[in-house]
Design a protein around this motif. Structure first.
Motif, short mmCIF file in Angstrom:
data_model
loop_
_atom_site.label_atom_id
_atom_site.label_comp_id
_atom_site.label_asym_id
_atom_site.label_seq_id
_atom_site.Cartn_x
_atom_site.Cartn_y
_atom_site.Cartn_z
N GLY A 171 0.79 -1.22 0.00
CA GLY A 171 0.00 0.00 0.00
C GLY A 171 0.82 1.27 0.00
N GLY A 172 2.07 1.19 0.45
CA GLY A 172 2.94 2.34 0.44
C GLY A 172 3.76 2.49 -0.82
N GLY A 173 3.51 1.62 -1.79
CA GLY A 173 4.23 1.68 -3.05
C GLY A 173 5.56 0.97 -3.05
N ASN A 174 5.92 0.32 -1.94
CA ASN A 174 7.15 -0.46 -1.94
C ASN A 174 7.02 -1.67 -2.85
N VAL A 175 8.14 -2.08 -3.40
CA VAL A 175 8.16 -3.08 -4.47
C VAL A 175 8.85 -4.34 -3.97
N TYR A 176 8.17 -5.48 -4.10
CA TYR A 176 8.73 -6.77 -3.70
C TYR A 176 8.91 -7.62 -4.95
N VAL A 177 10.05 -8.26 -5.05
CA VAL A 177 10.30 -9.18 -6.16
C VAL A 177 10.85 -10.48 -5.62
N THR A 178 10.57 -11.55 -6.33
CA THR A 178 11.18 -12.84 -6.01
C THR A 178 11.62 -13.51 -7.29
N GLY A 179 12.47 -14.50 -7.13
CA GLY A 179 12.99 -15.26 -8.25
C GLY A 179 14.02 -16.23 -7.71
N TYR A 180 15.10 -16.41 -8.44
CA TYR A 180 16.18 -17.25 -7.92
C TYR A 180 17.52 -16.67 -8.32
N THR A 181 18.54 -17.04 -7.58
CA THR A 181 19.89 -16.54 -7.83
C THR A 181 20.92 -17.63 -7.61
N TYR A 182 21.88 -17.69 -8.49
CA TYR A 182 23.05 -18.55 -8.32
C TYR A 182 24.24 -17.76 -7.80
N SER A 183 24.01 -16.48 -7.47
CA SER A 183 25.10 -15.59 -7.07
C SER A 183 25.26 -15.59 -5.55
N SER A 184 26.42 -16.01 -5.08
CA SER A 184 26.67 -15.94 -3.63
C SER A 184 26.77 -14.51 -3.16
N ASP A 185 27.01 -13.57 -4.10
CA ASP A 185 27.11 -12.15 -3.76
C ASP A 185 25.87 -11.37 -4.15
N TYR A 186 24.74 -12.08 -4.41
CA TYR A 186 23.47 -11.36 -4.55
C TYR A 186 23.27 -10.56 -3.26
N PRO A 187 22.78 -9.31 -3.33
CA PRO A 187 22.84 -8.46 -2.13
C PRO A 187 21.75 -8.74 -1.10
N PRO A 188 22.12 -9.25 0.09
CA PRO A 188 21.19 -9.27 1.22
C PRO A 188 21.33 -7.96 2.00
N THR A 189 20.46 -7.73 2.95
CA THR A 189 20.57 -6.56 3.82
C THR A 189 20.84 -7.00 5.25
N PRO A 190 21.53 -6.15 6.03
CA PRO A 190 21.82 -6.50 7.42
C PRO A 190 20.54 -6.79 8.20
N GLY A 191 20.56 -7.88 8.96
CA GLY A 191 19.41 -8.25 9.75
C GLY A 191 18.38 -9.05 8.99
N ALA A 192 18.66 -9.35 7.72
CA ALA A 192 17.72 -10.15 6.93
C ALA A 192 17.60 -11.54 7.52
N TYR A 193 16.52 -12.23 7.17
CA TYR A 193 16.30 -13.59 7.67
C TYR A 193 17.51 -14.47 7.39
N ASP A 194 18.07 -14.39 6.19
CA ASP A 194 19.23 -15.21 5.83
C ASP A 194 20.15 -14.37 4.95
N GLU A 195 21.30 -14.03 5.49
CA GLU A 195 22.25 -13.18 4.76
C GLU A 195 23.27 -13.98 3.96
N SER A 196 23.18 -15.31 4.02
CA SER A 196 24.19 -16.15 3.36
C SER A 196 23.56 -17.01 2.28
N HIS A 197 24.22 -17.06 1.14
CA HIS A 197 23.83 -17.95 0.05
C HIS A 197 24.06 -19.38 0.51
N ASN A 198 23.08 -20.27 0.19
CA ASN A 198 23.12 -21.62 0.76
C ASN A 198 23.67 -22.68 -0.18
N GLY A 199 23.69 -22.38 -1.47
CA GLY A 199 24.23 -23.36 -2.41
C GLY A 199 23.44 -23.39 -3.68
N GLY A 200 24.12 -23.51 -4.83
CA GLY A 200 23.43 -23.61 -6.11
C GLY A 200 22.50 -22.44 -6.33
#
Length: 756
Positions: free
Chosen positions: A525-554
């Protein structure tokens, strides 16, 4: 014919899947949608007929287990003008007597039936079970049952010293019985062929699964009896034989693919996709009752309980046609998009473009709610390959589509943001009026390499957001965007255009050094944008305090949140396991801003939460559904209630006040009146009402239900209530019809004992 089901459980849209996903992968995804476990419900009188002891409502029909161990499969019904069609087949074990049918592994789900106005006939808190055991059905052979989204599994446990050839199963309701070339058991019914999968047999030895060859055998006396033949195995260890009834929900004798789903205001369910089946079920009076080519688009409408096929039609031409996305307008009209190779795909007089343009064209078609009339239909495309993948409607009924196009003559409009084709495949965004007679706006967006648009969403101001992925380092970002630089092989993009598609308001990359793919987009409702998909990049950007900041594999699922101007990454998290294949395909938000993501995972260590419906990976690819709070900091638990600060049971006397604490994960008010709190007592059903000013118990009350903030404290004097045990149920009326009936979902319970 062989019936093939679609398991419609959540808004799981494949409008995001493009040509880069292999056909076998799409098929794997669709097949795994069917594997959600369904608990067996104990019959406490809610099902007529004393012989029924347990039953499970799968999407392939209902299976009943009788007290004497018979399995009764009620295959799904669909309505025609002449009659309601359905079929029943029964299985019973030959040469044995069964009397010890019982539920095992009690599930957390409780079922209540509040039907009719007589409270004495209501059924509350009925137990459900993950397994039903028939006990020892032959000497040293036990049988247990499991139910799933579209099938039923029989597990025969053949213990040391037992003979597996003792198992003989008779089928009633069959017109014929045979084993096909794939080793499947085919049962001919009045609805077509129902298949049992080729049996699997195995042993668990020293912690390892050892496969054993197994096949069906047909026994002619008595008629329609089958058994099993197995290869060599360790006779000192238990052997498990595991056939599945692979029933179906909707489909024909060939392959059928469902890609998108939408619901109308009455809860009716519309689906689209494409089918190879000339016998895909259509309804009398449908727009097109005849299959036209090898692959046809289908559109089907089912009632909210998925028990009746209300309307169903083909739409297509003499070549291949693919339906990928569906949307409904306020009047219930149905819009679909996809792409077609057919020059004779049906168009309507006065459509924007009545001529097929190239190898394959995008189509947009509009049908009435009963699917009896094609109100409008148009081509849109250039001289090469054009694909429509996602559709959305604005408040004025204008139609927006996105997808990909290969050639420079895809139509653009005068004031478009970009009228020039940029590379091999470009994203397109096009806007048509509601009658599909005019192209109001159309633009390219892309770089010098391949760019694919997979999902589209509109904000309240009519601005258009798209996501997908790009190989182009020169895909256009905007100054001040979160990330103006392409990062690796392919990056996710998120772009925002104005409603006339004349201006690129904001555009950003998001990704790491490997492959990153955006498949679904949603706005809060505030115009914030959420996207999902998949990534093979271990350096895809997480944010501090996120649920999981580490790439898990593949390949990991990602969920990312940006502000409306796409200048800031507000939150971003990985979620996944150690396998290569964790893919997010669809995203949705609830009224409180919680984020739901679905897709599929190959990882046995994909993270479930304690108390989840199914905490165990079931094998190969599993569907997952994950819920986060709005800042993606945690996998959000379900809402719950406490009485006087306790999970209960608690004991109170007449002088006490009961304090009900309702805790949600919402950050603010949920402005819909579908939450309820009820007390099941020896004296009838009591509903708790809350209007922001008063708290009260009302016997037999059915609405209006109350609103909730993220945290509510509801106080009620115990004085005057009869002594007894009160089970408090907190839940949501899923149809929002003001009735706490079978469509309700219970989130939590607490027990309160009231003394004199």
């Amino acid at each position: 014919m062989v019936l093939t089901f679609f398991f419609i459980l959540f808004s799981f849209t494949y409008s995001a899947i493009g040509t880069v996903v292999k056909e076998k992968d799409k098929r794997e995804i669709l097949n795994k949608v069917y594997t959600l476990k369904i608990p067996f419900i104990e019959n406490k009188g809610q099902i007529k007929g004393e012989s029924v002891k347990y039953y499970a409502k799968t999407l392939g029909g209902t299976v009943f287990v009788t007290k004497d161990g018979k399995l009764v499969y009620s295959l799904p019904k669909f309505e025609t003008k002449e009659k309601v069609k359905g079929w029943v087949i029964k299985e019973s074990l030959v040469g044995t007597s069964i009397s010890n049918v019982k539920g095992e592994e009690e599930a957390v789900t409780k079922v209540s039936y509040f039907k009719g106005k007589d409270p004495s006939k209501w059924k509350r808190g009925i137990s459900t079970y993950n397994l039903v055991s028939l006990g020892e059905v032959y000497k040293k052979i036990e049988l247990k049952l499991k139910a799933y989204g579209k099938n039923v599994e029989k597990l025969f446990y053949v213990k040391a010293g037992a003979n597996p050839e003792s198992i003989k199963i008779k089928i009633e309701g069959a017109k014929s019985l045979r084993v096909n070339e794939n080793g499947e058991l085919e049962v001919e019914t009045g609805l077509g062929v129902v298949k049992f999968t080729k049996p699997v047999a195995y042993q668990e030895i020293n912690g390892k699964r050892v496969e054993v060859a197994a096949a069906y055998t047909l026994l002619s006396n008595p008629q329609y009896v089958y058994g099993f033949k197995v290869g060599s195995y360790d006779k000192k260890e238990t052997l498990i034989i595991d056939p599945l009834l692979a029933s179906t929900f909707i489909g024909g004798s060939s392959d059928d693919y469902g890609y998108s789903i939408a619901l109308d205001g009455g809860g009716n369910v519309y689906i689209t996709g494409y089918t190879y089946s000339s016998d895909y079920p259509k309804t009398p009076g449908a727009y097109d009752e005849s299959h036209n080519g090898e692959r046809d688009v289908f559109v089907s409408r089912l009632n909210s309980s998925l028990s009746s096929l209300l309307a169903s039609t083909f739409i297509g031409g003499s070549s291949d046609d693919y339906g990928y996305s569906i949307a409904l307008d306020g009047g219930g009209n149905v819009y679909i998009t996809g792409y077609t190779y057919s020059s004779d795909y049906p168009k309507t007089p006065g459509a924007y473009d009545e001529s097929h343009n190239g190898e394959r064209d995008v189509f947009v078609s509009k049908l009435n709610s009963s699917l009896s009339s094609l109100l409008a239909s148009t081509f849109i495309g250039g001289s090469s390959y054009d694909s429509g993948y996602s559709i959305a409607l604005d408040r004025d009924g204008n139609v927006y589509i996105t997808g990909s196009t290969e050639f420079s003559d895809y139509p653009t409009t005068s004031y478009a943001y970009d009228k020039s084709h940029n590379g091999h495949y470009d994203v397109f965004v096009s806007k048509l009026n509601s009658s599909l007679s005019s192209l109001l706006a159309s633009t390219f967006i892309g770089g010098s390499s391949d760019d694919y648009g997979y999902s589209i969403a509109l904000d309240g101001g009519g601005n258009v957001y798209i996501t997908g992925y790009t190989y182009s380092s020169d895909y256009p970002p905007t100054p001040g965007a979160y990330d103006e630089s392409h990062n690796g092989e392919r990056d996710v993009f998120v772009s925002r255009l104005n409603s006339s598609l004349s201006s690129l308001l904001a555009s950003t990359f998001i990704g790491g050094s490997s492959w990153d793919c955006g498949y679904s987009i949603a706005l809060d409702g505030g115009g914030n944008v959420y996207v999902t998909g998949y990534t093979y990049s271990s350096d895809y950007p997480p944010t501090p305090g996120a649920y999981d900041e580490s790439h898990n594999g593949g390949g990991d699922v990602f969920v990312s949140k940006l502000n409306s101007s796409l200048s800031s990454l507000l939150a971003s998290t990985f979620i996944g396991g150690s396998s290569d294949d964790d893919y997010g395909y669809s995203i949705a938000l609830d009224g409180g801003g919680n984020v739901y993501v679905t897709g599929y995972t190959y990882s046995s260590d994909y993270p479930p939460t304690p108390g989840a419906y199914d905490e165990s990976h079931n094998g190969h690819y599993d569907i997952f559904v994950s819920k986060f709070d709005s800042d993606l900091s945690a996998a959000a638990p379900l809402p719950d209630i406490k009485a006087n600060g306790s999970d209960g049971p608690i004991t109170l006397d007449q002088s006490d006040t009961i304090t009900i604490i309702v805790a949600l994960d919402n950050k603010g008010r949920t402005d819909n009146a579908d939450w309820w709190l009820a007390a099941d007592t020896p004296f009838g059903l009591f509903f708790f009402t809350f209007d922001g000013w008063t708290d009260a118990w009302v016997p037999g009350y059915q609405g209006p239900l109350f609103y909730l903030n993220s945290f509510e404290v509801l106080n009620m004097p115990v004085s005057g209530l009869p002594a007894g045990t009160y089970t408090l149920y907190f839940g949501v009326d899923t149809l929002m019809d003001g009735n706490v009936t079978w469509d309700s979902v219970y989130y939590d319970t607490v027990v309160v004992n009231i003394t004199e």
